[in-house]
Design a protein around this motif. Structure first.
Motif, PDB file in Angstrom:
ATOM      1  N   GLN A 251      16.208  36.177  31.570  1.00 17.99           N
ATOM      2  CA  GLN A 251      16.672  37.433  32.154  1.00 17.99           C
ATOM      3  C   GLN A 251      17.651  37.176  33.297  1.00 17.99           C
ATOM      4  N   HIS A 252      17.369  36.170  34.100  1.00 20.15           N
ATOM      5  CA  HIS A 252      18.262  35.828  35.214  1.00 20.15           C
ATOM      6  C   HIS A 252      19.634  35.402  34.705  1.00 20.15           C
ATOM      7  N   GLU A 253      19.650  34.608  33.639  1.00 20.42           N
ATOM      8  CA  GLU A 253      20.938  34.182  33.078  1.00 20.42           C
ATOM      9  C   GLU A 253      21.719  35.383  32.563  1.00 20.42           C
ATOM     10  N   LEU A 254      21.020  36.287  31.908  1.00 19.96           N
ATOM     11  CA  LEU A 254      21.702  37.478  31.406  1.00 19.96           C
ATOM     12  C   LEU A 254      22.245  38.333  32.550  1.00 19.96           C
ATOM     13  N   GLU A 255      21.470  38.484  33.605  1.00 23.50           N
ATOM     14  CA  GLU A 255      21.918  39.296  34.739  1.00 23.50           C
ATOM     15  C   GLU A 255      23.122  38.668  35.433  1.00 23.50           C
ATOM     16  N   ARG A 256      23.033  37.372  35.622  1.00 20.56           N
ATOM     17  CA  ARG A 256      24.167  36.702  36.268  1.00 20.56           C
ATOM     18  C   ARG A 256      25.420  36.800  35.406  1.00 20.56           C
ATOM     19  N   ASP A 257      25.264  36.598  34.101  1.00 21.85           N
ATOM     20  CA  ASP A 257      26.407  36.728  33.207  1.00 21.85           C
ATOM     21  C   ASP A 257      26.933  38.158  33.200  1.00 21.85           C
ATOM     22  N   LEU A 258      26.023  39.133  33.255  1.00 19.88           N
ATOM     23  CA  LEU A 258      26.450  40.525  33.263  1.00 19.88           C
ATOM     24  C   LEU A 258      27.226  40.868  34.534  1.00 19.88           C
ATOM     25  N   VAL A 259      26.733  40.377  35.691  1.00 16.58           N
ATOM     26  CA  VAL A 259      27.461  40.606  36.954  1.00 16.58           C
ATOM     27  C   VAL A 259      28.846  39.992  36.893  1.00 16.58           C
ATOM     28  N   ASN A 260      28.921  38.781  36.347  1.00 19.14           N
ATOM     29  CA  ASN A 260      30.225  38.129  36.226  1.00 19.14           C
ATOM     30  C   ASN A 260      31.132  38.898  35.274  1.00 19.14           C
ATOM     31  N   LYS A 261      30.551  39.409  34.193  1.00 19.08           N
ATOM     32  CA  LYS A 261      31.359  40.180  33.245  1.00 19.08           C
ATOM     33  C   LYS A 261      31.889  41.460  33.890  1.00 19.08           C
ATOM     34  N   GLN A 262      31.082  42.115  34.691  1.00 23.54           N
ATOM     35  CA  GLN A 262      31.534  43.343  35.346  1.00 23.54           C
ATOM     36  C   GLN A 262      32.661  43.066  36.331  1.00 23.54           C
ATOM     37  N   ALA A 263      32.501  41.996  37.088  1.00 24.30           N
ATOM     38  CA  ALA A 263      33.573  41.639  38.039  1.00 24.30           C
ATOM     39  C   ALA A 263      34.850  41.267  37.297  1.00 24.30           C
ATOM     40  N   ALA A 264      34.708  40.480  36.213  1.00 24.01           N
ATOM     41  CA  ALA A 264      35.889  40.094  35.442  1.00 24.01           C
ATOM     42  C   ALA A 264      36.531  41.305  34.782  1.00 24.01           C
ATOM     43  N   HIS A 265      35.710  42.253  34.303  1.00 17.94           N
ATOM     44  CA  HIS A 265      36.254  43.463  33.684  1.00 17.94           C
ATOM     45  C   HIS A 265      37.049  44.280  34.694  1.00 17.94           C
ATOM     46  N   ARG A 266      36.550  44.391  35.910  1.00 15.51           N
ATOM     47  CA  ARG A 266      37.262  45.149  36.940  1.00 15.51           C
ATOM     48  C   ARG A 266      38.601  44.490  37.269  1.00 15.51           C
ATOM     49  N   ILE A 267      38.612  43.169  37.398  1.00 15.65           N
ATOM     50  CA  ILE A 267      39.847  42.459  37.767  1.00 15.65           C
ATOM     51  C   ILE A 267      40.874  42.515  36.637  1.00 15.65           C
ATOM     52  N   ASP A 268      40.412  42.222  35.398  1.00 15.03           N
ATOM     53  CA  ASP A 268      41.358  42.209  34.283  1.00 15.03           C
ATOM     54  C   ASP A 268      41.870  43.604  33.964  1.00 15.03           C
ATOM     55  N   ASP A 269      41.054  44.626  34.148  1.00 15.63           N
ATOM     56  CA  ASP A 269      41.530  45.988  33.917  1.00 15.63           C
ATOM     57  C   ASP A 269      42.612  46.356  34.935  1.00 15.63           C
ATOM     58  N   LYS A 270      42.427  45.910  36.172  1.00 17.36           N
ATOM     59  CA  LYS A 270      43.468  46.151  37.189  1.00 17.36           C
ATOM     60  C   LYS A 270      44.751  45.427  36.826  1.00 17.36           C
ATOM     61  N   CYS A 271      44.633  44.176  36.388  1.00 17.38           N
ATOM     62  CA  CYS A 271      45.821  43.419  35.995  1.00 17.38           C
ATOM     63  C   CYS A 271      46.498  44.045  34.779  1.00 17.38           C
ATOM     64  N   HIS A 272      45.695  44.601  33.865  1.00 20.08           N
ATOM     65  CA  HIS A 272      46.258  45.197  32.661  1.00 20.08           C
ATOM     66  C   HIS A 272      47.097  46.421  32.973  1.00 20.08           C
ATOM     67  N   HIS A 273      46.772  47.151  34.028  1.00 16.97           N
ATOM     68  CA  HIS A 273      47.507  48.360  34.359  1.00 16.97           C
ATOM     69  C   HIS A 273      48.611  48.120  35.386  1.00 16.97           C
ATOM     70  N   LEU A 274      48.822  46.887  35.817  1.00 14.60           N
ATOM     71  CA  LEU A 274      49.924  46.600  36.738  1.00 14.60           C
ATOM     72  C   LEU A 274      51.254  46.676  36.003  1.00 14.60           C
ATOM     73  N   ARG A 275      52.257  47.279  36.641  1.00 18.77           N
ATOM     74  CA  ARG A 275      53.603  47.381  36.093  1.00 18.77           C
ATOM     75  C   ARG A 275      54.609  46.906  37.137  1.00 18.77           C
ATOM     76  N   ASN A 276      55.869  46.854  36.728  1.00 22.30           N
ATOM     77  CA  ASN A 276      56.915  46.408  37.654  1.00 22.30           C
ATOM     78  C   ASN A 276      57.083  47.351  38.843  1.00 22.30           C
ATOM     79  N   THR A 277      56.676  48.604  38.662  1.00 21.02           N
ATOM     80  CA  THR A 277      56.809  49.590  39.743  1.00 21.02           C
ATOM     81  C   THR A 277      55.494  49.833  40.467  1.00 21.02           C
ATOM     82  N   SER A 278      54.485  49.032  40.166  1.00 26.07           N
ATOM     83  CA  SER A 278      53.179  49.253  40.793  1.00 26.07           C
ATOM     84  C   SER A 278      53.190  48.796  42.242  1.00 26.07           C
ATOM     85  N   ASP A 279      52.323  49.407  43.036  1.00 22.83           N
ATOM     86  CA  ASP A 279      52.157  48.995  44.425  1.00 22.83           C
ATOM     87  C   ASP A 279      51.237  47.780  44.485  1.00 22.83           C
TER      88      ASP A 279
END
Length: 490
Positions: A251-279
């Protein structure tokens, strides 16, 4: 009768007329040059009037070193000194053909310069457009890859959430078949030891052969499979408390992996929506050289997949412990046998690949040695050609040196002088081109020598790897415990 003391004067039958000028008028000489040859502007080194200085020095009573333009100031046409009759030959340095040829050369050079400039402009415009399209395409591909990555993370995150929810409500107790499990557990030590020794032997491979190939993957998988079987069998031997502890670990391994997945999802989603005109976009110099990654897509997916599989196996074992002990023993035996066969097949294929690579290396080494011999002969031929150019260069330079000793007006820049100068320049250019070719050939020889050294080293590496896989590893994998022993009956 002359008076005493008075000077005597000579009497001539034909009195000599007093000359009014020593040499013919300069204008007479100038008329002889009219419309004979075109005007050529002299270079800076020939701007001094060499002929008038020499002429006046030889004809005037009081020689002067002043230029012709100054010495002729204030003189009447009757007092101006004439030129000698051979003055035309001294001034005609070029011919009309030279004049026309010079004009044609200038025209061609100008046309070539304009042509090159036009090509440069067209190529530059094309290059700017190509780079723009390439940059746009690269950014689109990166955005697409980020979107795919976000989808992959979302998929694994949902899988982790689902497995974590199921694991949190799962508990089991282990109560029976302890002896059979102990005997079966003891039988798994030998295959595990063989797999680990194979991994240790394969760590003695050298150089490029220290590759994470299919054999190594299968060996790690075999170790994982055996250990997984041991863990599952040990879990069946443990009490409910031990099973709960194992469930908490999963369960601990799953939770740690899930936390890492959530953080990675937040970062990659932000990078995916960055454009040349983004702030918020900025330069980060050198960030592309910082490689902080510790996994590849395969190992990343396998890591989460292993966590889920481990959790599932723990959960299934906890839920079906009392009813599926017999089935577990059969399954673990089959898994170990299947993985044992997979490792043997991988070893057989790898041995064949290594033997084929060794044969090809030997062939390439023979060809490289032959090419080294040919390039050494070529280098010697180039050196001989350079040495052969020494004598003609000496002759040309000696001729030029001897001609510098011509006296006075014989120091003429005639056709022979110009040809000798051109000959020296041509021979120098030929020697320089041959020396450049010699340097290129020597560089090629060094590359061939390095290639030969690499091939020889690689040949030794392949022979060492072949000995490890074929003799040491496969020699230990000739026997494996029977299914009866693996299920704990013996």
């Amino acid at each position: 009768m002359e008076l005493v003391g008075s000077p005597l004067t000579a009497t001539y039958a034909h009195p000599r007329s007093t000359p009014t000028k020593f040499l013919p008028a300069i204008s007479t000489m100038a008329s002889s040059y009219k419309n004979r040859f075109p005007y050529y502007p002299l270079p800076q080194s020939f701007s001094l009037p060499w002929m008038p200085s020499a002429y006046y020095k030889a004809a005037a009573m009081n020689p002067t070193l002043a230029p012709f333009s100054k010495s002729s100031q204030g003189l009447t046409p009757s007092k101006m000194l004439p030129f000698v009759s051979n003055r035309t030959n001294l001034f005609t340095w070029y011919t009309p053909d030279d004049w026309y040829r010079s004009n044609l050369t200038n025209y061609k050079e100008s046309e070539a310069s304009r042509h090159n400039a036009e090509h440069l402009r067209v190529d530059t415009s094309r290059m700017i457009q190509d780079k723009y399209q390439q940059t746009k395409k690269t950014q689109l591909e990166s955005t697409k890859n980020l979107g795919e990555r976000v989808n992959d993370i979302e998929f694994w995150r949902s899988e982790l959430c689902r497995e974590l929810d199921e694991m949190m409500g799962e508990t089991n107790a282990l109560t029976d078949m302890k002896k059979r499990l102990e005997r079966a557990l003891a039988e798994t030590e030998a295959p595990l030891q063989v797999a680990q020794e194979c991994l240790l032997h394969r760590e003695k491979r050298m150089g490029i052969d220290l590759v994470h190939d299919n054999v190594e993957k299968q060996l790690f998988t075999e170790v994982d499979v055996i250990r997984s079987c041991q863990e599952r069998m040990q879990q069946y031997l443990d009490k409910a408390k031990a099973q709960l502890a194992s469930n908490r670990v999963a369960q601990h391994e799953l939770e740690r992996d899930l936390v890492n997945k959530q953080a990675a999802h937040r970062i990659d989603d932000k990078c995916h929506h960055l454009r040349n005109t983004s702030d918020g976009i900025s330069y980060y110099r050198g960030v592309e050289r910082v490689d902080a990654t510790i996994s590849v897509p395969e190992s990343w997916a396998r890591f989460t997949d292993d966590n889920i599989l481990c959790s599932q196996s723990e959960r299934v074992a906890s839920a079906k412990l009392r009813d599926n002990i017999e089935n577990l023993l059969v399954v673990t035996a089959n898994e170990m046998w299947r993985q044992f066969n997979e490792v043997n097949v991988a070893f057989t294929n790898r041995i064949a690949e290594t033997a084929d690579a060794k044969s090809k290396i030997q062939t390439h080494l023979a060809k490289t040695l032959q090419e080294i011999f040919q390039i050494e002969m070529n280098i010697e031929a180039i050196r001989k050609a350079i040495r052969d150019k020494g004598s003609p260069l000496k002759v040309a330079q000696t001729r030029l040196d001897e001609r510098t000793r011509r006296p006075n007006m014989e120091l003429c820049r005639d056709t022979a002088q110009l040809r000798l100068v051109n000959e020296v320049h041509e021979i120098d250019e030929m020697i320089q081109s041959l020396q450049q070719r010699l340097r290129d050939a020597e560089d090629t020889l060094q590359m061939l020598v390095r290639a030969k050294s690499v091939l020889e080293h690689d040949l030794a590496v392949k022979a060492n790897s072949l000995f490890i896989d074929q003799e040491k590893c496969m020699g230990m994998r000739k026997t494996f415990p029977s299914t009866v022993r693996l299920v704990g009956y013996v």
